[in-house]
Write an enzyme that holds these catalytic residues in place. Structure first.
Site, PDB file in Angstrom:
ATOM      1  N   VAL A 123     -15.483 -22.161  36.931  1.00 12.93           N
ATOM      2  CA  VAL A 123     -14.928 -21.552  37.811  1.00 12.93           C
ATOM      3  C   VAL A 123     -13.851 -22.332  38.595  1.00 12.93           C
ATOM      4  CG1 VAL A 123     -15.034 -20.158  40.149  1.00 12.93           C
ATOM      5  CG2 VAL A 123     -16.801 -19.589  38.508  1.00 12.93           C
ATOM      6  N   GLU A 124     -14.246 -23.550  38.811  1.00 10.27           N
ATOM      7  CA  GLU A 124     -13.346 -24.446  39.450  1.00 10.27           C
ATOM      8  C   GLU A 124     -12.086 -24.838  38.778  1.00 10.27           C
ATOM      9  OE1 GLU A 124     -13.407 -25.470  42.357  1.00 10.27           O
ATOM     10  OE2 GLU A 124     -15.315 -24.838  42.965  1.00 10.27           O
TER      11      GLU A 124
END
Length: 341
Positions: A123-124
């Site tokens: 996600v990051e």
């Protein structure tokens, strides 16, 4: 790290500070005070600090971006579409396989499931593909001195950044990250870097910028330190027709109720979740309409990484899809081995 909970501020606040030329931060009273604190409290060389801060450049794009973070402006349906993509899941499974040994150690030492660690990194930064293009020094100085609504926080992070680069032997002007100064595979802000980053491959440097092994260990350590419960539930999607009592709805991220409170209200929940488990109901607009989720302690731990229930839902769903993908690959491998006999 992400790790931040931004509020929307009108553009006029962004323009409240003076427009500074490159290097002028070192001549301001705020810049001088920061240098003095680091010299007096942490034994920095004054000339070295002046050179570092003189190299910081105000970045107006940073000020533009911080006024409208996705967690504050998108619905769950819109937010989900950014992250839950087949190609990102496939690349996550590849990432898990390439670094299998590091994930084995992380699970054993910190008790955090590999798919959760991988989901955070996915996600990051899409497993390290997009780690940010802003100089961290510029982003933090801009926000510390030219963004009054959060200047106190970012001033502290700028101090932590200077401490971090001294400890790790980094060159501050070379490090790049997000517009908010988050860094590396897991997007740690400077204070989190100092507290939770680990040298997981024992090469003498805790490097989450370019070392995925250190990043895996560091994310696992972050969750461990925030009391992740191994094997614990994260969230349950409730039936479409559920009626949620207003008294069991809270705007706080930290759960105020327990599973027994929701059971007593008539909600049908999966077996195996303890009655005393902290719980919080979350209402979101998803791909199939408005739905309620019941979230638990481990969901709250994910929000310690980024203070948004949308973020935690994205991490949870990606982790589940990664787990399923690992399971399918494992089954396919066993079938292949049997066919070869």
């Amino acid at each position: 790290m992400k790790f931040l909970n931004w509020s929307f501020f009108p553009l006029l606040f962004l323009l409240a500070g003076p427009v500074l030329a490159d290097g002028d931060y070192v001549t301001t009273s705020e810049g001088k005070a920061l240098i003095r604190e680091l010299v007096d409290e942490h034994g920095f060389d004054r000339d070295c600090l002046r050179d570092w801060l003189a190299g910081a450049q105000r970045n107006d794009q940073v000020l533009d971006h911080i006024s409208s973070p996705a967690e504050k402006t998108l619905t769950w349906r819109e937010y989900r579409e950014i992250f839950i993509k087949p190609e990102r899941i496939a690349q996550g499974i590849d990432f898990l396989q390439v670094h299998e040994a590091a994930f084995d150690r992380a699970e054993a030492e910190f008790g955090v499931a590999r798919e959760v660690i991988a989901a955070i990194i996915g996600v990051e930064t899409w497993y390290g593909r997009y780690r940010g293009s802003y100089r961290v020094l510029d982003a933090l100085a801009t926000l510390a001195f030219d963004y009054p609504p959060r200047s106190r926080f970012f001033r502290s992070e700028l101090k932590q950044f200077f401490l971090m680069v001294r400890e790790q032997g980094f060159q501050p002007e070379q490090l790049k990250g997000s517009y908010a100064g988050a860094m590396g595979y897991g997007q740690f802000i400077a204070s989190s870097y100092r507290h939770y980053a680990v040298d997981f491959d024992n090469d003498g440097v805790a490097d989450i910028f370019d070392n995925p092994v250190d990043a895996i260990g560091s994310v696992a350590n972050y969750f461990h330190q925030h009391r992740w419960r191994p094997g614990g539930a994260v969230a349950t999607r409730l039936p479409v027709d559920v009626e949620m009592p207003d008294r069991l709805v809270s705007g706080e991220l930290k759960p105020r109720f327990t599973v027994s409170d929701y059971h007593a209200a008539g909600l049908d929940l999966p077996a195996g979740i303890a009655e005393g488990e902290p719980a919080r109901a979350v209402r979101v607009e998803g791909p199939d309409g408005v739905r309620w989720w019941l979230t638990y302690h481990n969901f709250y731990v994910i929000t310690r990484y980024n203070h948004s229930h949308l973020y935690a839902l994205a991490v949870n769903e990606m982790a589940e899809q990664l787990r399923q993908g690992i399971s399918r690959n494992s089954m396919a491998g066993k079938e292949h081995d049997q066919d070869a006999l």
